[in-house]
Design a protein around this motif. Structure first.
Motif, PDB file in Angstrom:
ATOM      1  N   VAL A  34     -23.528  -8.372   9.397  1.00  0.00           N
ATOM      2  CA  VAL A  34     -22.163  -9.176   9.537  1.00  0.00           C
ATOM      3  C   VAL A  34     -22.541 -10.398   8.787  1.00  0.00           C
ATOM      4  N   ASP A  35     -21.461 -10.632   7.765  1.00  0.00           N
ATOM      5  CA  ASP A  35     -21.570 -11.262   7.063  1.00  0.00           C
ATOM      6  C   ASP A  35     -20.057 -12.497   6.789  1.00  0.00           C
ATOM      7  N   ALA A  36     -20.770 -13.724   6.260  1.00  0.00           N
ATOM      8  CA  ALA A  36     -20.371 -15.178   6.203  1.00  0.00           C
ATOM      9  C   ALA A  36     -18.575 -14.219   5.690  1.00  0.00           C
ATOM     10  N   ALA A  37     -18.134 -13.856   4.695  1.00  0.00           N
ATOM     11  CA  ALA A  37     -17.455 -13.571   3.891  1.00  0.00           C
ATOM     12  C   ALA A  37     -16.271 -12.746   5.112  1.00  0.00           C
ATOM     13  N   THR A  38     -16.293 -12.296   6.259  1.00  0.00           N
ATOM     14  CA  THR A  38     -16.108 -11.174   7.618  1.00  0.00           C
ATOM     15  C   THR A  38     -14.740 -12.987   7.174  1.00  0.00           C
TER      16      THR A  38
END
Lengths: 355, 355
Positions: free
Chosen positions: B60-64
């Motif tokens: 789960v990545d912020a860039a998503t």
């Protein structure tokens, strides 16, 4: 090259009168001529270990404005208080010297401009490397050339392109304030390096100057907008932006830079003259496009000056590089020169002939 | 290292049910759990030249978040439309393969996360190098390590410090969002390199985690202010700022950086989640202090991943580097995991265990 006859005429002691340009008050917004005054002041008295210099040719630089507000930017020279004299790069002639290597009649570069006479201690340079007392090689070109192309103006343009932005011949380059001192040199250097060069300036006359006189590939008036001309003149985007302006110009550059593009943050005149600093709201483009934004001061590259000066002098002699001057006559014209330069009314290198 | 028993249990075809996480609507401000939905979808049908993968562990990545607004940042992956499934890095197990080098039971990394099963064509990687289908070396560590430290998280931290910011052992480093996935790895890598490291985070618990668990030299809660703690923890200024936040954090960094300082512009989460981008008004500090601000995406350094992965695995095995996980269970928890991670409620690498 021979030096022009205008400079280097020794005058007698009896004629010596000194004046200096002082800050009257911190400007309220844009600098006004009345915020500065030219006042008579004492003739400096020759002292051991010093060099007495008659100033001849003053360099009028945008960065001078940075010291006229109550606080100067971090890392920069301290702000001036009302009543204090301005300083700035200048070319002068040695009148008396108690320092080896400097003799009467020598042409020198130093940092105590904005006055007729200056007493300089070469070992105590408050303005740092950029203003160190140096003897000029008259063979390299006339004094006008030394104050611009062969001085800090040329070094700034060169360092920004080659050291900071790692310029490559196939780069598409945008240079803002391209009709200004640093911008016009940077634009020509990038052309000489083989790049496609687009310049921007603030009047139709300057735009014509950029294409017709400097031979740029494209030019536009930023007052008519930034994005449309950039999209038209650099349809595939730009690789290098040489920033003399900041604010919305930098915002436009971030939008139009290609991935892995580079920005040389040389100056931000949009924020100098009492205008609030405009911050680019699209700075995240630096992350999403792998951009490199690098600020610099030419003084950092001062050790390269002799080599750069030689290269630039060769380009000048071969006609690949020209330097146009905006000339003002006499120290009394210095306040007007500074105001005109800051408000974009000058083209090329702005200088004041002092003697 | 042996792989943990949790992963790699082959299941029968009859049990195969597929679901995916879709965007319901573009968020109005900060992402809400209801902006995403987990819906049943068709099981992908095996096709020639493809690999069928059962996803196990979602990164789960912020860039998503950058793809959930109507327009994504320039140079970034395209925005998702309502109804489209999210994508993201994930570790899975090969179920069927028609591609040489991939066999059932292999552990792989790819970019079609946010679903139970994915059909991947290794030759057509829409998300680019960062999401290319790669076989994982189970010997290097368990799947959790591959989704974080040994994957793009570790590469991002490493590239930002060493390639982008040219980290030196005597640098004073500030890392923002230091209790997050990339931040916590970057902080530990900088410590292991010999630097003095200050971290910031958004809660007292995280601040304690940074000093007590990660052993940073100093840490502070940005909600209590930025300038005072920085002045106290790095009284002589900072040399390198690893930016995961942008906005006022970047403004503070520009104020506290020493001349010739460097900024790795890794992320700007302050502007991701529906908040207007905050631009630093003191960007001229870059010019006056010779600062280098360099944006980057880890994908640019993907060719270095094997070598970096090996180095990071060694540091992990020797105990110099740890990776804490914020774990969520089941694809149905993915919307909550994304929202929690974006709002700063998670510490360490945020993952969703899918099977």
């Amino acid at each position: 090259m021979t030096s022009t006859a205008t400079y280097g005429t020794t005058i007698g002691t009896a004629e010596r009168v000194n004046r200096e340009v002082r800050l009257v008050r911190h400007p309220d917004g844009a600098l006004a001529v009345g915020d500065l005054e030219v006042v008579p002041t004492e003739m400096p008295v020759m002292a051991p270990g010093h060099v007495l210099i008659r100033n001849l040719l003053l360099s009028v630089d945008a960065a001078t404005r940075l010291r006229l507000d109550p606080v100067s930017p971090p890392g920069y020279l301290p702000a001036l208080k009302p009543g204090e004299a301005l300083a700035g790069m200048v070319i002068g002639e040695v009148v008396e010297s108690d320092v080896e290597g400097f003799a009467p009649g020598d042409l020198v570069h130093h940092d105590l401009g904005y006055r007729d006479y200056a007493l300089v201690d070469p070992g105590n340079q408050a303005l740092g490397v950029a203003g160190a007392l140096t003897r000029l090689d008259r063979e390299l070109g006339p004094p006008e050339l030394h104050v611009g192309l062969l001085g800090m103006t040329g070094l700034t343009a060169w360092a920004g392109l080659f050291e900071v932005a790692s310029l490559k011949p196939d780069d598409v380059v945008w240079i803002s304030a391209a009709a200004g001192a640093v911008g016009s040199v940077a634009a020509q250097l990038a052309k000489a390096h083989g790049c496609r060069v687009v310049g921007s300036a603030g009047s139709a006359d300057k735009v014509a100057y950029l294409t017709d006189s400097l031979g740029l590939d494209g030019a536009f008036n930023w007052r008519d907008g930034l994005d449309e001309p950039l999209a038209e003149l650099a349809p595939d985007g730009i690789d290098v932006y040489f920033d003399n302006v900041g604010g919305d110009h930098l915002r436009a550059a971030l939008d139009h830079l290609r991935p892995y593009g580079r920005v040389a943050l040389c100056g931000a005149i949009a924020g100098y003259d009492g205008r609030p600093p405009q911050a680019p709201e699209n700075l995240f483009a630096a992350t999403s496009k792998d951009l490199n934004l690098r600020g610099f001061r030419a003084g950092t590259y001062a050790d390269r000056l002799p080599e750069v000066r030689k290269n630039l002098a060769e380009l000048w002699e071969s006609g690949q590089l020209k330097l146009d001057l905006a000339r003002y006559e006499g120290l009394e014209a210095a306040p007007e020169a500074v105001v005109d330069m800051l408000s974009g009314r000058t083209t090329g290198k702005c200088v004041v002939l002092l003697a």
